[in-house]
Design a protein around this motif. Structure first.
Motif, PDB file in Angstrom:
ATOM      1  N   ARG A 160      43.769  30.542  42.770  1.00  0.00           N
ATOM      2  CA  ARG A 160      43.338  29.898  44.012  1.00  0.00           C
ATOM      3  C   ARG A 160      41.825  29.936  44.153  1.00  0.00           C
ATOM      4  NH1 ARG A 160      45.577  32.120  49.667  1.00  0.00           N
ATOM      5  NH2 ARG A 160      44.245  33.868  49.059  1.00  0.00           N
ATOM      6  N   ALA A 161      41.214  31.061  43.783  1.00  0.00           N
ATOM      7  CA  ALA A 161      39.752  31.181  43.856  1.00  0.00           C
ATOM      8  C   ALA A 161      39.080  30.204  42.892  1.00  0.00           C
ATOM      9  CB  ALA A 161      39.330  32.611  43.541  1.00  0.00           C
ATOM     10  N   GLU A 162      39.646  30.083  41.675  1.00  0.00           N
ATOM     11  CA  GLU A 162      39.080  29.145  40.703  1.00  0.00           C
ATOM     12  C   GLU A 162      39.213  27.706  41.202  1.00  0.00           C
ATOM     13  OE1 GLU A 162      41.175  29.980  37.136  1.00  0.00           O
ATOM     14  OE2 GLU A 162      40.016  31.784  36.646  1.00  0.00           O
ATOM     15  N   LYS A 163      40.348  27.399  41.834  1.00  0.00           N
ATOM     16  CA  LYS A 163      40.545  26.054  42.371  1.00  0.00           C
ATOM     17  C   LYS A 163      39.552  25.783  43.491  1.00  0.00           C
ATOM     18  CE  LYS A 163      42.817  22.167  42.740  1.00  0.00           C
ATOM     19  NZ  LYS A 163      42.789  21.154  41.656  1.00  0.00           N
ATOM     20  N   LEU A 164      39.330  26.780  44.351  1.00  0.00           N
ATOM     21  CA  LEU A 164      38.373  26.624  45.440  1.00  0.00           C
ATOM     22  C   LEU A 164      36.968  26.435  44.883  1.00  0.00           C
ATOM     23  CD1 LEU A 164      37.829  26.649  48.483  1.00  0.00           C
ATOM     24  CD2 LEU A 164      37.602  29.137  48.352  1.00  0.00           C
ATOM     25  N   ASP A 165      36.621  27.221  43.867  1.00  0.00           N
ATOM     26  CA  ASP A 165      35.303  27.078  43.242  1.00  0.00           C
ATOM     27  C   ASP A 165      35.142  25.700  42.613  1.00  0.00           C
ATOM     28  OD1 ASP A 165      34.643  29.631  43.984  1.00  0.00           O
ATOM     29  OD2 ASP A 165      35.126  30.539  42.055  1.00  0.00           O
ATOM     30  N   GLN A 166      36.232  25.221  42.006  1.00  0.00           N
ATOM     31  CA  GLN A 166      36.188  23.907  41.379  1.00  0.00           C
ATOM     32  C   GLN A 166      35.987  22.812  42.421  1.00  0.00           C
ATOM     33  OE1 GLN A 166      39.741  22.888  39.237  1.00  0.00           O
ATOM     34  NE2 GLN A 166      38.849  21.089  38.282  1.00  0.00           N
ATOM     35  N   LEU A 167      36.716  22.932  43.551  1.00  0.00           N
ATOM     36  CA  LEU A 167      36.569  21.945  44.617  1.00  0.00           C
ATOM     37  C   LEU A 167      35.181  21.992  45.221  1.00  0.00           C
ATOM     38  CD1 LEU A 167      40.034  22.306  46.414  1.00  0.00           C
ATOM     39  CD2 LEU A 167      39.268  20.417  44.953  1.00  0.00           C
ATOM     40  N   THR A 168      34.639  23.225  45.388  1.00  0.00           N
ATOM     41  CA  THR A 168      33.285  23.372  45.919  1.00  0.00           C
ATOM     42  C   THR A 168      32.270  22.741  44.983  1.00  0.00           C
ATOM     43  OG1 THR A 168      33.925  25.446  47.005  1.00  0.00           O
ATOM     44  CG2 THR A 168      31.569  25.034  46.714  1.00  0.00           C
ATOM     45  N   LEU A 169      32.463  22.987  43.671  1.00  0.00           N
ATOM     46  CA  LEU A 169      31.570  22.399  42.677  1.00  0.00           C
ATOM     47  C   LEU A 169      31.659  20.882  42.701  1.00  0.00           C
ATOM     48  CD1 LEU A 169      29.613  22.738  40.306  1.00  0.00           C
ATOM     49  CD2 LEU A 169      31.604  22.928  38.799  1.00  0.00           C
ATOM     50  N   ILE A 197      51.106  39.312  39.188  1.00  0.00           N
ATOM     51  CA  ILE A 197      51.359  37.970  39.723  1.00  0.00           C
ATOM     52  C   ILE A 197      50.470  37.705  40.928  1.00  0.00           C
ATOM     53  CG2 ILE A 197      53.066  36.520  40.894  1.00  0.00           C
ATOM     54  CD1 ILE A 197      55.189  37.796  39.072  1.00  0.00           C
ATOM     55  N   TYR A 198      50.314  38.687  41.804  1.00  0.00           N
ATOM     56  CA  TYR A 198      49.456  38.522  42.979  1.00  0.00           C
ATOM     57  C   TYR A 198      48.030  38.193  42.564  1.00  0.00           C
ATOM     58  CZ  TYR A 198      46.548  39.738  46.978  1.00  0.00           C
ATOM     59  OH  TYR A 198      45.614  39.708  47.976  1.00  0.00           O
ATOM     60  N   HIS A 199      47.500  38.970  41.611  1.00  0.00           N
ATOM     61  CA  HIS A 199      46.118  38.736  41.184  1.00  0.00           C
ATOM     62  C   HIS A 199      45.979  37.420  40.436  1.00  0.00           C
ATOM     63  CE1 HIS A 199      43.886  42.333  42.386  1.00  0.00           C
ATOM     64  NE2 HIS A 199      45.029  42.982  42.248  1.00  0.00           N
ATOM     65  N   TYR A 200      47.012  37.036  39.707  1.00  0.00           N
ATOM     66  CA  TYR A 200      46.969  35.751  39.009  1.00  0.00           C
ATOM     67  C   TYR A 200      46.900  34.599  40.015  1.00  0.00           C
ATOM     68  CZ  TYR A 200      48.424  31.766  36.194  1.00  0.00           C
ATOM     69  OH  TYR A 200      48.488  30.530  35.594  1.00  0.00           O
ATOM     70  N   TYR A 224      40.859  39.461  29.732  1.00  0.00           N
ATOM     71  CA  TYR A 224      41.702  39.457  28.536  1.00  0.00           C
ATOM     72  C   TYR A 224      42.396  38.101  28.383  1.00  0.00           C
ATOM     73  CZ  TYR A 224      41.339  44.588  28.165  1.00  0.00           C
ATOM     74  OH  TYR A 224      40.894  45.877  28.022  1.00  0.00           O
ATOM     75  N   THR A 225      42.760  37.805  27.144  1.00  0.00           N
ATOM     76  CA  THR A 225      43.611  36.635  26.897  1.00  0.00           C
ATOM     77  C   THR A 225      45.024  36.944  27.376  1.00  0.00           C
ATOM     78  OG1 THR A 225      44.117  37.420  24.663  1.00  0.00           O
ATOM     79  CG2 THR A 225      42.222  35.927  24.907  1.00  0.00           C
ATOM     80  N   MET A 226      45.851  35.892  27.465  1.00  0.00           N
ATOM     81  CA  MET A 226      47.196  36.065  28.009  1.00  0.00           C
ATOM     82  C   MET A 226      48.023  37.035  27.169  1.00  0.00           C
ATOM     83  SD  MET A 226      49.282  35.464  30.401  1.00  0.00           S
ATOM     84  CE  MET A 226      48.448  34.138  31.280  1.00  0.00           C
ATOM     85  N   ASP A 227      47.935  36.955  25.830  1.00  0.00           N
ATOM     86  CA  ASP A 227      48.734  37.850  25.004  1.00  0.00           C
ATOM     87  C   ASP A 227      48.298  39.306  25.158  1.00  0.00           C
ATOM     88  OD1 ASP A 227      46.320  37.244  23.849  1.00  0.00           O
ATOM     89  OD2 ASP A 227      47.048  37.376  21.787  1.00  0.00           O
ATOM     90  N   LYS A 228      46.980  39.539  25.323  1.00  0.00           N
ATOM     91  CA  LYS A 228      46.496  40.902  25.547  1.00  0.00           C
ATOM     92  C   LYS A 228      46.902  41.416  26.923  1.00  0.00           C
ATOM     93  CE  LYS A 228      42.537  40.944  22.389  1.00  0.00           C
ATOM     94  NZ  LYS A 228      41.066  41.148  22.281  1.00  0.00           N
ATOM     95  N   GLN A 229      46.946  40.525  27.909  1.00  0.00           N
ATOM     96  CA  GLN A 229      47.393  40.934  29.240  1.00  0.00           C
ATOM     97  C   GLN A 229      48.871  41.332  29.211  1.00  0.00           C
ATOM     98  OE1 GLN A 229      46.447  38.356  32.516  1.00  0.00           O
ATOM     99  NE2 GLN A 229      44.351  38.009  31.835  1.00  0.00           N
ATOM    100  N   LEU A 230      49.681  40.592  28.474  1.00  0.00           N
ATOM    101  CA  LEU A 230      51.100  40.937  28.362  1.00  0.00           C
ATOM    102  C   LEU A 230      51.277  42.279  27.654  1.00  0.00           C
ATOM    103  CD1 LEU A 230      52.605  37.458  27.401  1.00  0.00           C
ATOM    104  CD2 LEU A 230      52.831  38.656  29.582  1.00  0.00           C
TER     105      LEU A 230
END
Length: 340
Positions: free
Chosen positions: A135-144, A127-130, A65-71
Protein backbone atom coordinates in the motif's frame (compact mmCIF):
# COMPACT_ATOMS: atom_id res chain seq x y z
CA UNK A 1 -2.19 6.62 27.36
CA UNK A 2 -3.61 4.03 24.95
CA UNK A 3 -2.73 6.25 21.97
CA UNK A 4 0.97 5.67 22.71
CA UNK A 5 0.65 1.90 22.26
CA UNK A 6 1.75 0.85 18.77
CA UNK A 7 -0.25 -1.44 16.49
CA UNK A 8 2.35 -4.14 17.02
CA UNK A 9 1.90 -4.20 20.79
CA UNK A 10 -1.88 -4.07 20.45
CA UNK A 11 -1.64 -7.19 18.27
CA UNK A 12 0.72 -8.87 20.74
CA UNK A 13 -1.52 -8.11 23.71
CA UNK A 14 -4.81 -9.04 22.06
CA UNK A 15 -3.38 -12.11 20.28
CA UNK A 16 -1.77 -13.71 23.32
CA UNK A 17 -4.69 -12.69 25.54
CA UNK A 18 -6.94 -14.62 23.14
CA UNK A 19 -4.56 -17.58 23.39
CA UNK A 20 -4.74 -17.43 27.21
CA UNK A 21 -8.54 -17.18 27.32
CA UNK A 22 -9.08 -20.02 24.83
CA UNK A 23 -6.78 -22.35 26.77
CA UNK A 24 -8.21 -21.25 30.12
CA UNK A 25 -11.91 -21.64 29.32
CA UNK A 26 -12.22 -23.81 26.20
CA UNK A 27 -9.50 -26.46 26.14
CA UNK A 28 -8.99 -26.92 29.90
CA UNK A 29 -10.79 -29.93 31.41
CA UNK A 30 -9.91 -29.66 35.12
CA UNK A 31 -8.22 -26.29 35.60
CA UNK A 32 -6.70 -25.35 38.95
CA UNK A 33 -4.48 -22.61 40.30
CA UNK A 34 -1.31 -24.34 39.18
CA UNK A 35 -2.71 -24.68 35.65
CA UNK A 36 -3.53 -20.96 35.42
CA UNK A 37 -0.08 -20.01 36.75
CA UNK A 38 1.63 -22.21 34.18
CA UNK A 39 -0.63 -20.81 31.43
CA UNK A 40 0.28 -17.24 32.40
CA UNK A 41 3.98 -18.14 32.33
CA UNK A 42 3.60 -19.86 28.95
CA UNK A 43 1.70 -16.88 27.52
CA UNK A 44 4.41 -14.49 28.69
CA UNK A 45 7.06 -16.73 27.17
CA UNK A 46 5.12 -16.63 23.91
CA UNK A 47 5.25 -12.84 23.95
CA UNK A 48 8.97 -12.86 24.79
CA UNK A 49 9.90 -15.43 22.13
CA UNK A 50 7.95 -13.76 19.31
CA UNK A 51 9.24 -10.33 20.29
CA UNK A 52 12.84 -11.59 20.43
CA UNK A 53 12.62 -13.18 17.00
CA UNK A 54 10.87 -10.07 15.63
CA UNK A 55 13.83 -8.02 16.86
CA UNK A 56 16.12 -10.44 15.05
CA UNK A 57 14.32 -10.30 11.70
CA UNK A 58 14.17 -6.50 11.84
CA UNK A 59 17.92 -6.38 12.44
CA UNK A 60 18.33 -8.61 9.40
CA UNK A 61 16.27 -6.08 7.34
CA UNK A 62 14.12 -8.85 5.91
CA UNK A 63 12.14 -6.41 3.74
CA UNK A 64 15.15 -6.18 1.42
CA UNK A 65 15.29 -9.95 0.89
CA UNK A 66 14.04 -11.67 -2.24
CA UNK A 67 10.84 -13.70 -1.97
CA UNK A 68 12.63 -17.06 -1.74
CA UNK A 69 14.91 -15.77 1.05
CA UNK A 70 11.90 -14.37 2.89
CA UNK A 71 10.19 -17.77 2.72
CA UNK A 72 13.35 -19.45 4.03
CA UNK A 73 13.58 -16.88 6.82
CA UNK A 74 9.92 -17.45 7.65
CA UNK A 75 10.54 -21.19 7.99
CA UNK A 76 13.54 -20.82 10.30
CA UNK A 77 12.00 -18.23 12.61
CA UNK A 78 8.84 -20.35 12.81
CA UNK A 79 10.95 -23.37 13.80
CA UNK A 80 13.11 -21.33 16.17
CA UNK A 81 10.32 -19.53 18.01
CA UNK A 82 8.14 -22.67 18.04
CA UNK A 83 10.96 -24.76 19.50
CA UNK A 84 11.66 -22.11 22.13
CA UNK A 85 7.98 -22.01 23.09
CA UNK A 86 7.87 -25.82 23.31
CA UNK A 87 10.98 -25.92 25.51
CA UNK A 88 9.34 -23.38 27.85
CA UNK A 89 6.20 -25.51 27.95
CA UNK A 90 8.24 -28.66 28.60
CA UNK A 91 10.10 -27.02 31.47
CA UNK A 92 6.82 -25.84 32.96
CA UNK A 93 5.40 -29.35 32.78
CA UNK A 94 8.61 -30.79 34.16
CA UNK A 95 9.22 -28.48 37.11
CA UNK A 96 5.80 -26.99 37.92
CA UNK A 97 3.57 -29.99 37.27
CA UNK A 98 6.37 -32.46 38.14
CA UNK A 99 5.37 -34.50 35.09
CA UNK A 100 8.35 -36.79 34.51
CA UNK A 101 6.57 -39.44 32.48
CA UNK A 102 5.49 -37.66 29.33
CA UNK A 103 4.95 -40.00 26.42
CA UNK A 104 6.63 -39.52 23.03
CA UNK A 105 3.28 -38.90 21.37
CA UNK A 106 2.47 -36.13 23.84
CA UNK A 107 5.88 -34.55 23.21
CA UNK A 108 5.40 -34.74 19.46
CA UNK A 109 1.90 -33.23 19.64
CA UNK A 110 3.19 -30.46 21.88
CA UNK A 111 5.96 -29.63 19.42
CA UNK A 112 3.56 -29.64 16.44
CA UNK A 113 1.12 -27.47 18.42
CA UNK A 114 3.87 -24.92 19.09
CA UNK A 115 4.88 -24.89 15.41
CA UNK A 116 1.29 -24.36 14.29
CA UNK A 117 0.86 -21.52 16.78
CA UNK A 118 4.07 -19.81 15.59
CA UNK A 119 3.13 -20.38 11.94
CA UNK A 120 -0.12 -18.48 12.52
CA UNK A 121 1.71 -15.69 14.38
CA UNK A 122 4.47 -15.22 11.79
CA UNK A 123 2.12 -15.59 8.83
CA UNK A 124 -0.01 -12.81 10.27
CA UNK A 125 3.11 -10.67 10.86
CA UNK A 126 4.54 -11.16 7.36
CA UNK A 127 1.21 -10.75 5.56
CA UNK A 128 0.44 -7.54 7.47
CA UNK A 129 3.80 -6.01 6.58
CA UNK A 130 3.50 -7.16 2.98
CA UNK A 131 0.10 -5.48 2.63
CA UNK A 132 1.33 -2.31 4.36
CA UNK A 133 4.45 -2.17 2.20
CA UNK A 134 2.43 -2.74 -0.98
CA UNK A 135 0.00 0.00 0.00
CA UNK A 136 2.85 2.39 0.81
CA UNK A 137 4.54 1.63 -2.52
CA UNK A 138 1.25 2.21 -4.34
CA UNK A 139 0.78 5.52 -2.52
CA UNK A 140 4.34 6.55 -3.37
CA UNK A 141 3.73 5.60 -6.98
CA UNK A 142 0.53 7.64 -7.13
CA UNK A 143 2.28 10.59 -5.48
CA UNK A 144 5.11 10.33 -7.99
CA UNK A 145 2.65 10.14 -10.88
CA UNK A 146 0.80 13.20 -9.57
CA UNK A 147 4.09 15.09 -9.21
CA UNK A 148 5.19 14.12 -12.71
CA UNK A 149 1.78 15.10 -14.05
CA UNK A 150 1.99 18.51 -12.35
CA UNK A 151 5.52 19.08 -13.65
CA UNK A 152 4.51 18.08 -17.18
CA UNK A 153 1.54 20.46 -17.10
CA UNK A 154 3.75 23.30 -15.89
CA UNK A 155 6.31 22.51 -18.57
CA UNK A 156 3.66 22.53 -21.29
CA UNK A 157 2.27 25.85 -20.05
CA UNK A 158 5.74 27.34 -19.86
CA UNK A 159 6.28 26.33 -23.50
CA UNK A 160 2.93 27.66 -24.66
CA UNK A 161 3.32 31.24 -23.57
CA UNK A 162 6.61 32.00 -25.42
CA UNK A 163 5.20 30.20 -28.47
CA UNK A 164 2.15 32.47 -28.43
CA UNK A 165 4.09 35.66 -27.63
CA UNK A 166 6.48 35.25 -30.56
CA UNK A 167 3.58 34.89 -33.01
CA UNK A 168 1.75 37.87 -31.53
CA UNK A 169 4.87 40.05 -31.69
CA UNK A 170 5.28 39.12 -35.35
CA UNK A 171 1.75 40.40 -35.96
CA UNK A 172 2.54 43.67 -34.22
CA UNK A 173 5.84 44.04 -36.06
CA UNK A 174 3.96 43.93 -39.36
CA UNK A 175 1.89 46.95 -38.26
CA UNK A 176 4.60 49.21 -36.80
CA UNK A 177 5.67 50.93 -40.02
CA UNK A 178 2.43 50.50 -41.93
CA UNK A 179 0.05 51.92 -39.33
CA UNK A 180 1.48 53.08 -35.96
CA UNK A 181 -1.99 53.80 -34.55
CA UNK A 182 -3.14 50.28 -35.22
CA UNK A 183 0.14 48.99 -33.81
CA UNK A 184 -0.61 50.78 -30.54
CA UNK A 185 -4.07 49.23 -30.54
CA UNK A 186 -2.47 45.83 -31.18
CA UNK A 187 -0.12 46.33 -28.22
CA UNK A 188 -3.15 47.03 -26.01
CA UNK A 189 -4.79 43.83 -27.24
CA UNK A 190 -1.60 41.88 -26.58
CA UNK A 191 -1.46 43.32 -23.07
CA UNK A 192 -4.97 42.06 -22.42
CA UNK A 193 -4.07 38.61 -23.74
CA UNK A 194 -0.92 38.35 -21.62
CA UNK A 195 -2.78 39.46 -18.52
CA UNK A 196 -5.43 36.80 -19.10
CA UNK A 197 -2.87 34.08 -19.88
CA UNK A 198 -0.87 34.86 -16.72
CA UNK A 199 -4.02 34.53 -14.64
CA UNK A 200 -4.83 31.23 -16.35
CA UNK A 201 -1.33 29.93 -15.57
CA UNK A 202 -2.27 29.45 -11.91
CA UNK A 203 -4.91 26.79 -12.57
CA UNK A 204 -5.06 23.47 -14.37
CA UNK A 205 -8.42 24.40 -15.85
CA UNK A 206 -10.37 27.61 -16.49
CA UNK A 207 -13.95 28.28 -17.48
CA UNK A 208 -14.84 28.21 -21.15
CA UNK A 209 -15.94 31.83 -20.85
CA UNK A 210 -12.51 32.99 -19.69
CA UNK A 211 -10.80 30.93 -22.37
CA UNK A 212 -13.12 32.39 -25.00
CA UNK A 213 -12.30 35.93 -23.86
CA UNK A 214 -8.59 35.25 -24.44
CA UNK A 215 -9.41 33.92 -27.91
CA UNK A 216 -11.50 37.00 -28.73
CA UNK A 217 -8.63 39.29 -27.70
CA UNK A 218 -6.25 37.25 -29.86
CA UNK A 219 -8.60 37.34 -32.86
CA UNK A 220 -9.14 41.07 -32.39
CA UNK A 221 -5.37 41.43 -32.70
CA UNK A 222 -5.25 39.21 -35.78
CA UNK A 223 -8.20 41.04 -37.37
CA UNK A 224 -6.11 44.24 -37.29
CA UNK A 225 -3.44 42.36 -39.22
CA UNK A 226 -5.63 40.53 -41.75
CA UNK A 227 -8.48 43.07 -41.96
CA UNK A 228 -11.22 41.78 -44.31
CA UNK A 229 -9.22 38.65 -45.12
CA UNK A 230 -10.24 37.16 -41.76
CA UNK A 231 -13.88 36.35 -41.00
CA UNK A 232 -14.64 34.94 -37.54
CA UNK A 233 -17.94 33.39 -36.48
CA UNK A 234 -18.99 31.89 -33.14
CA UNK A 235 -21.48 29.15 -32.35
CA UNK A 236 -21.36 28.95 -28.56
CA UNK A 237 -23.93 27.19 -26.40
CA UNK A 238 -24.36 29.41 -23.30
CA UNK A 239 -24.57 26.28 -21.13
CA UNK A 240 -20.93 25.51 -21.95
CA UNK A 241 -19.52 28.85 -20.76
CA UNK A 242 -19.17 27.64 -17.17
CA UNK A 243 -17.54 24.33 -18.13
CA UNK A 244 -13.86 23.82 -17.35
CA UNK A 245 -11.25 23.52 -20.11
CA UNK A 246 -7.42 23.43 -20.13
CA UNK A 247 -6.06 27.01 -20.11
CA UNK A 248 -4.74 28.32 -23.46
CA UNK A 249 -5.89 25.18 -25.28
CA UNK A 250 -8.57 26.89 -27.36
CA UNK A 251 -6.25 29.82 -28.06
CA UNK A 252 -3.54 27.41 -29.24
CA UNK A 253 -5.90 25.70 -31.68
CA UNK A 254 -7.22 29.02 -33.01
CA UNK A 255 -3.67 30.29 -33.37
CA UNK A 256 -2.83 27.13 -35.28
CA UNK A 257 -5.81 27.75 -37.60
CA UNK A 258 -4.69 31.31 -38.29
CA UNK A 259 -1.02 30.52 -38.80
CA UNK A 260 -1.38 27.40 -40.95
CA UNK A 261 -4.71 28.11 -42.62
CA UNK A 262 -5.67 31.77 -43.05
CA UNK A 263 -2.15 33.21 -43.37
CA UNK A 264 -1.28 30.74 -46.16
CA UNK A 265 -4.28 31.69 -48.27
CA UNK A 266 -3.99 34.88 -50.35
CA UNK A 267 -7.69 35.63 -50.10
CA UNK A 268 -7.82 34.77 -46.39
CA UNK A 269 -10.68 32.73 -45.09
CA UNK A 270 -13.08 31.86 -42.30
CA UNK A 271 -12.60 30.67 -38.73
CA UNK A 272 -15.61 29.22 -36.93
CA UNK A 273 -15.49 28.38 -33.22
CA UNK A 274 -18.19 26.09 -31.79
CA UNK A 275 -18.87 24.86 -28.27
CA UNK A 276 -21.70 22.44 -27.50
CA UNK A 277 -22.81 19.73 -25.11
CA UNK A 278 -22.76 16.24 -26.56
CA UNK A 279 -24.30 13.89 -24.04
CA UNK A 280 -22.04 13.95 -20.99
CA UNK A 281 -19.18 15.50 -22.95
CA UNK A 282 -18.13 18.99 -23.95
CA UNK A 283 -17.42 19.27 -27.68
CA UNK A 284 -15.29 22.11 -29.03
CA UNK A 285 -14.62 22.48 -32.74
CA UNK A 286 -12.51 24.97 -34.67
CA UNK A 287 -13.04 25.08 -38.43
CA UNK A 288 -10.82 27.11 -40.71
CA UNK A 289 -10.10 27.63 -44.36
CA UNK A 290 -7.13 25.57 -45.57
CA UNK A 291 -5.85 22.03 -45.77
CA UNK A 292 -4.16 20.06 -43.03
CA UNK A 293 -0.91 18.24 -43.69
CA UNK A 294 0.66 16.98 -40.45
CA UNK A 295 4.35 17.84 -40.46
CA UNK A 296 6.17 18.81 -37.23
CA UNK A 297 8.67 20.86 -39.22
CA UNK A 298 6.03 23.32 -40.34
CA UNK A 299 5.04 24.18 -36.77
CA UNK A 300 1.88 22.13 -36.61
CA UNK A 301 3.50 19.59 -34.32
CA UNK A 302 4.00 21.66 -31.18
CA UNK A 303 0.49 23.11 -30.80
CA UNK A 304 -1.25 19.83 -31.62
CA UNK A 305 1.04 17.70 -29.46
CA UNK A 306 0.68 20.05 -26.48
CA UNK A 307 -3.10 19.80 -26.83
CA UNK A 308 -2.97 16.00 -26.84
CA UNK A 309 -0.59 15.96 -23.85
CA UNK A 310 -2.71 18.25 -21.70
CA UNK A 311 -5.93 16.40 -22.47
CA UNK A 312 -4.23 13.09 -21.65
CA UNK A 313 -2.70 14.40 -18.41
CA UNK A 314 -5.92 16.00 -17.19
CA UNK A 315 -8.56 13.51 -18.39
CA UNK A 316 -6.74 10.33 -19.47
CA UNK A 317 -8.68 8.33 -22.06
CA UNK A 318 -11.90 10.19 -21.23
CA UNK A 319 -10.91 12.97 -23.64
CA UNK A 320 -10.00 12.93 -27.32
CA UNK A 321 -8.57 15.27 -29.93
CA UNK A 322 -8.52 14.97 -33.69
CA UNK A 323 -7.78 17.26 -36.60
CA UNK A 324 -8.80 16.43 -40.17
CA UNK A 325 -9.67 17.90 -43.53
CA UNK A 326 -13.43 18.33 -43.43
CA UNK A 327 -13.58 18.85 -47.19
CA UNK A 328 -11.42 20.31 -49.94
CA UNK A 329 -11.54 23.81 -48.42
CA UNK A 330 -11.94 23.41 -44.66
CA UNK A 331 -9.97 21.91 -41.75
CA UNK A 332 -11.71 20.81 -38.55
CA UNK A 333 -10.08 20.44 -35.14
CA UNK A 334 -12.35 18.67 -32.65
CA UNK A 335 -11.95 18.23 -28.89
CA UNK A 336 -14.15 16.03 -26.69
CA UNK A 337 -13.81 16.34 -22.89
CA UNK A 338 -15.77 15.05 -19.93
CA UNK A 339 -17.96 17.64 -18.26
CA UNK A 340 -16.31 18.98 -15.10
Amino acid sequence: MFEKISKYWWCQILGWLTYFLVNAFVFSSTPNTLYYVSLVVLTLMGVISTHAFRYLVRRLEWETYTMDKQLLLFFWIMVGSGTLLFICKYLIMRFIFMDEEREVDDTFRGLISAYILMTIWWATYFIYHYVERTRAEKLDQLTLQATVKELELKTIKAQLNPHFIFNALNSIRALVDENPQRARTAITELSNILRSSMAAEKAETVSMEKELNIVKDYLALETIRFEERLVVTYDIDPDTLTLQVPPMMLQTLVENAIKHGISKTISGGNVMISSHLKGLQHEITIENTGQFVENPRNGHGFGLESTRQRLSLLFGNRASFEIRNKDAQMVEARVLMPIL
